[in-house]
Design an enzyme around this catalytic site. Sequence first.
Site, PDB file in Angstrom:
ATOM      1  CG  ASP A  43      -1.781   1.098   1.442  1.00 25.46           C
ATOM      2  OD1 ASP A  43      -2.851   1.042   0.918  1.00 25.46           O
ATOM      3  OD2 ASP A  43      -1.451   2.466   1.850  1.00 25.46           O
ATOM      4  CE1 TYR A  48       0.768   7.733   2.475  1.00 23.53           C
ATOM      5  CE2 TYR A  48       1.065   5.522   1.881  1.00 23.53           C
ATOM      6  CZ  TYR A  48       0.263   6.420   2.625  1.00 23.53           C
ATOM      7  OH  TYR A  48      -0.791   6.078   3.098  1.00 23.53           O
ATOM      8  CE  LYS A  73      -3.593   4.699   0.599  1.00 28.61           C
ATOM      9  NZ  LYS A  73      -2.267   4.424   0.793  1.00 28.61           N
ATOM     10  CG  HIS A 106      -4.278   9.993   0.177  1.00 30.60           C
ATOM     11  ND1 HIS A 106      -3.072   9.664   0.030  1.00 30.60           N
ATOM     12  CD2 HIS A 106      -4.396   9.526   1.419  1.00 30.60           C
ATOM     13  CE1 HIS A 106      -2.399   9.432   1.080  1.00 30.60           C
ATOM     14  NE2 HIS A 106      -3.338   9.301   2.091  1.00 30.60           N
TER      15      HIS A 106
END
Length: 287
Positions: A43, A48, A73, A106
């Site tokens: 994930d 990120y 996301k 997200h």
Amino acid sequence: MEYTTLSNGVKMPMLGYGVYKIEPQECVRCVQDAIGAGNRLIDTAQFYKNEEEVGEAIKKSAVPREEFFIVDKVWITNSGYIRAKTSIEESLLKLQTPYIDLLLIHKPAGDYFGIYRAMEEAYREGKVRAIGVSSFNEKELREIYEFAEIKPMVNQVETHVFYQRKKLHECMEELGVKHMSWAPFAEGKRNIFENPVLTEIGKKHMKSSSQVCLRYMLQSDIILIPKSTHIERMKQNLDIFDFELDREDMEKLRELNEEKGISPVEISGFTGGLYYFFFKAKEFFNK
Ligand SMILES: NC(=O)c1ccc[n+]([C@@H]2O[C@H](COP(=O)([O-])OP(=O)(O)OC[C@H]3O[C@@H](n4cnc5c(N)ncnc54)[C@H](OP(=O)(O)O)[C@@H]3O)[C@@H](O)[C@H]2O)c1
């Protein structure tokens, strides 16, 4: 490994590995360790800033691409149809893959309906095998469900023993949307690993408090993506399929619920708008 079947028939592992807050310089090693330990669901997210590293670790492994289940996301600053569409292409390049297994919005902030249309298009083009949302409350989930031509298949929301989301879970069951937990250990906050109820139940089954946390959610039909940078913990987090919590354990664990998340504010409505403008401003000044 146990699997669940999404509303479009796609098979998804119930347990995987999350990479939030793993520094890019550590991420390839961590994902390689996670794959070595047995994880196949990874994930990640545009936010990120480690999609490249995830792609690299997957590419370097001896495991065929089709055995992986990559979750990504679309971030709020890529909201709106056009920006989301471009960002999906960028994510595919960074991940070095022709398709993403599950793509989520997200957060419900910015023009996320535009993101959804771009995700539906990517789905129809075979660039994405399943689509869904993240951090959507019941009202937002029902709205997007009504708006959707291709119904959302997953809602990834903060869920752990202290924030069990029973009402939202019922809504997801009604709509055929799978419940996926983020922060299954509450990010290690509230002394979760030392919690006496968790450690006591762990002793009974010769398991750790972390394994009890995960097993409880697995038995509650919740998909899990714990994060750890330590290989021993990665192995421990996968080792939850050889024991079962009984009715009494489940009842005690249900009572740990405080229905309160780790974040003081929910990103939704007005706070979602503020959050969106904060990140837009940050993006503008970082240019
Ligand atoms: N959709 C969203 O908005 C959203 C938001 C947050 C997170 N997520 C996803 O959910 C994933 C998991 O959430 P999270 O990373 O925030 O937190 P988390 O998985 O709840 O907790 C991670 C913390 O637990 C520790 N830990 C992990 N396994 C352990 C074990 N067996 N024993 C003791 N400590 C252990 C880790 O330490 P070490 O690393 O030092 O081992 C780390 O401090 C993320 O990585 C991300 O993929 C999504």
